[in-house]
Design a protein around this motif. Structure first.
Motif, mmCIF file in Angstrom:
data_model
loop_
_atom_site.group_PDB
_atom_site.id
_atom_site.type_symbol
_atom_site.label_atom_id
_atom_site.label_comp_id
_atom_site.label_asym_id
_atom_site.label_seq_id
_atom_site.Cartn_x
_atom_site.Cartn_y
_atom_site.Cartn_z
ATOM 1 N N UNK A 111 0.837 -1.045 0.043
ATOM 2 C CA UNK A 111 -0.057 0.035 0.109
ATOM 3 C C UNK A 111 0.871 1.286 -0.018
ATOM 4 N N UNK A 112 0.462 2.187 -0.943
ATOM 5 C CA UNK A 112 1.764 3.228 -1.032
ATOM 6 C C UNK A 112 0.973 4.509 -0.252
ATOM 7 N N UNK A 113 0.267 4.321 0.814
ATOM 8 C CA UNK A 113 -0.280 5.459 1.727
ATOM 9 C C UNK A 113 0.858 6.482 1.817
ATOM 10 N N UNK A 114 0.686 7.837 1.536
ATOM 11 C CA UNK A 114 1.524 8.756 1.715
ATOM 12 C C UNK A 114 2.019 9.071 3.145
ATOM 13 N N UNK A 115 3.216 9.308 3.425
ATOM 14 C CA UNK A 115 3.705 9.471 4.859
ATOM 15 C C UNK A 115 2.748 10.104 5.937
#
Length: 318
Positions: A111-115
């Motif tokens: 999952x490339x959830x933003x920081x």
């Protein structure tokens, strides 16, 4: 590469911070350029030392750029709590450990959830934080709960009572100040693979002479631009705290570095900072004497005489 000024030792330039700036200049102009774990690349030298006088409340708080000392103080108090999850830091607005659990989350879930969204989730969701916010047995866990194991008699071992190194050192400083064993160690070989990042500032040794407490801090790996200003403050802060708890006066902070480096993508920071001149003499006051080293609060610390120059922003290598 632009040239950087060489700082002399004339009477007008004996501010303690020249040590730091000359170390930075030496690394940038003479360091061995190498590929590092992060893939960014560094210039590095090996085996370095800086010394700072802590008497009279002095602290090596870098003035040629702003160091957010309250952030570093909150991190040190977090270490002393033995906590290993970033959530208590996140709830205080401390961001310095966020990238490591976020990188693990992205790597393990896909999952490339933003920081920023990840950090918000850590703050809002205790269950999510418990699963994804823990860093493993880093720093504080080793400092106050170093694991032990006991034989059960059938060839097996069970976990024993953890060792509180910090409490032991304070007790030994009071009972046997001349000892050569006043050491807090973070490098637990058996647990390195379970840590998000093995300890960089790994060994603290304390020494008493003439009623003054000095600390020798050994750092195996040091990011001079971003990490070292925090590490110098943290070592000085801890020394002032332990001195207060043991009835001693602060003496000296001796910092020693192994792989001492600058990242290649920090060129703008290095050039800008080396163009600046140190100013002022920051001092630390401890406003209360808690019953224990573990009972300090952020409100117990006050810094006077700190008028730093502007911050210089640079990316953290993860």
């Amino acid at each position: 590469m632009a040239s950087t000024p060489f700082h002399t030792n004339s009477a007008a330039e004996r501010h303690w911070e020249w040590q730091y700036l000359d170390l930075m200049r030496r690394i940038w102009t003479e360091g061995d350029e190498r590929v590092d774990r992060t893939g960014i690349g560094t210039r590095s030298i090996f085996g370095t030392q800086l010394r700072f006088d802590l008497t009279g409340g002095r602290v090596p708080l870098i003035t040629t750029k702003r160091v957010y000392w309250k952030t570093a103080a909150r991190e040190m108090l977090w270490f002393l709590s033995g906590e290993t999850n970033i959530r208590p830091l996140v709830l205080q607005g401390v961001k310095i450990w966020n990238e490591w659990p976020h990188a693990r989350y992205v790597r393990e879930t896909g999952d490339s959830m933003p920081l920023d969204r990840f950090v918000e989730r850590i703050a809002q969701d205790e269950a999510f934080a418990a699963e994804w916010g823990d860093l493993g047995p880093v720093y504080g866990k080793q400092w106050v709960d170093w694991p032990t194991y006991e034989a059960t008699g059938d060839g097996l071992y069970r976990k024993g009572k953890g060792i509180n190194q910090v409490a032991q050192v304070i007790d030994s400083l009071i009972r046997n100040p001349g000892s050569r064993r006043h050491i807090i160690e973070g490098w637990n070989v058996a647990e390195l693979d379970s840590m998000a990042l093995p300890p960089c500032h790994k060994t603290y040794q304390f020494h008493v002479a003439d009623g003054r407490l000095s600390c020798a801090l050994y750092q195996r790996s040091c990011d001079v631009a971003l990490g070292l200003p925090f590490n110098l403050w943290g070592g000085a802060m801890l020394t002032h705290m332990i001195a207060q708890q043991t009835g001693l006066q602060p003496g000296e902070l001796i910092w020693m570095g192994g792989d001492t480096h600058l990242y290649l993508n920090h060129a703008h920071l290095v050039e800008e900072q080396l163009s600046r001149t140190p100013q002022g003499e920051p001092t630390l006051s401890l406003l209360r004497i808690p019953d224990s080293i573990f009972a300090y609060r952020i409100e117990d610390f006050a810094v006077d005489g700190y008028a730093p120059q502007a911050p210089i922003v640079a990316p953290v290598a993860v």
